[in-house]
Enzyme design. Structure first.
Site: not given
Ligand code: MRU
Length: 348
Positions: A48, A239, A250
């Site tokens: 991840r 991201d 997040k």
């Protein structure tokens, strides 16, 4: 280089990943031989972090090329397109995933690649280049951030953005690592980062190995620390950053940014240019991944909510650009207004 690798291409023709679901209690590696298995590993969060899943997707395509049974380039390109579609469906928010797939596919479509062997070599080389560039990029982000880090600094960090979330070194955590390596006295307050605890499990694990002082704190404690204990800055990863600087990261990043703003604590985003999505104008256009409610109702196999309790689990949120002091990239530091400064760094 770190003592471990989040992802590695093996000469046997497999991709090896460190299973991040099991850390820090167990160090388990898995080998994958097909793109479909890599897509499943991304979805399950064996691997991840935006840059790491970009590299994983690129290697997933390399697996398709290397293990193909077809004997003509047209059929191999069709197989690659099929793998690309599966990989694209693994997770929606991190733009690095899509950027890496697009880059490998563009290479695969080069007309000059006239044989299966040439196509196989080109796809694997491109995947390797994506992985290698990530490490260099992260080191440069760390160096570019140095002037922003006081010689003695208490820093709040959210999620995990280190070697585990990248191919090596890390982005926001890479900044902290560089500052420490350069002799600055950094103390990190590590947001534990519910629900999957990337901070408490992964960031703490990395900081411990690097000998960087830290304390894990509950996500909701950051305001208290800023107000009562003195925090010099917050630094987080991303991201996907929209062209205007709005940043998806997040879940909980937005709360942290608002509290930092309230307390006049600088709030930095660290991201490679591959995380800036110039085709997305604002954060409202960014798709936010919804993950299984079990990640909220349970910690590993332990149920923590009453039987039948419903839960909502958006994996990311969007921090509006107005809360971001600067975005630190490998090409330099962008300040507001980000639409102009980011475009400048891109070379427009
Ligand atoms: O759900 P995850 O663990 O993949 O989310 C990771 C993050 O939000 C990171 O902050 C981001 O990908 C940047 S990693 C350098």
């Amino acid at each position: 280089m770190s003592a471990f690798r989040s992802i590695e291409w093996l000469e046997s023709g497999a991709v090896r990943m460190l299973d991040q679901r099991r850390l820090p209690l167990e160090t388990v590696y898995h080998e994958y031989g097909a793109a479909v298995a890599v897509a499943d590993a991304i979805r399950a969060m064996v691997i991840r972090g935006a840059p790491a899943i970009g590299a994983a997707a690129a290697y997933g395509l390399a697996l398709t090329a290397v293990h193909t049974a077809v004997s003509d380039v047209v059929s191999l390109r069709a197989e690659l397109a099929d793998s690309a579609e599966r990989l694209r469906r693994s997770r929606p928010t991190a733009v690095n995933l899509f950027g890496a797939i697009d880059r490998v596919m563009a290479r695969a479509l080069d007309d000059a690649l006239a044989t299966v062997a040439a196509l196989q070599t080109a796809v694997l080389d491109e995947a390797r280049a994506i992985a290698a560039e990530d490490v260099q990029t992260n080191r440069q982000i760390g160096l570019n951030a140095l002037p922003l880090i006081p010689d003695t600094a208490t820093i709040i960090h959210h999620c995990n953005t280190g070697s585990l979330a990248t191919v090596d070194y890390g982005t926001a955590l890479g900044i902290i690592r560089t500052a420490h390596e350069q002799g600055k006295k950094v103390h990190v307050l590590v947001d534990e980062t519910r629900p999957r605890l990337q901070g408490g499990r992964l960031t703490a694990w990395e900081l411990q190995q690097q000998g960087i002082p830290f304390q894990v704190i509950a996500d909701g404690a950051s305001g208290h620390f800023m107000r009562r204990r003195g925090v010099d800055l917050c630094v987080v990863g991303a991201d996907r950053v929209a062209a205007n600087g709005d940043t998806a990261n997040k879940i909980g990043t937005y709360n942290l940014a608002v509290v930092a703003h309230e307390n006049k604590v600088p709030f930095y985003v660290a991201a490679p240019l591959t995380t800036i999505d110039f085709a997305t104008q604002t954060g409202d256009e960014i798709e936010i991944e919804e993950r299984p409610s079990r990640e909220i109702t349970h910690i590993r196999d332990c149920q923590i909510t009453p039987d039948g309790a419903e839960a909502a689990n958006p994996a990311f949120d969007v921090t509006p650009a107005g809360y971001i002091t600067a975005i630190i990239t490998e090409k330099g530091v962008a300040y507001p207004p980000f639409a102009e400064s980011l475009a400048r760094l891109r070379g427009e």
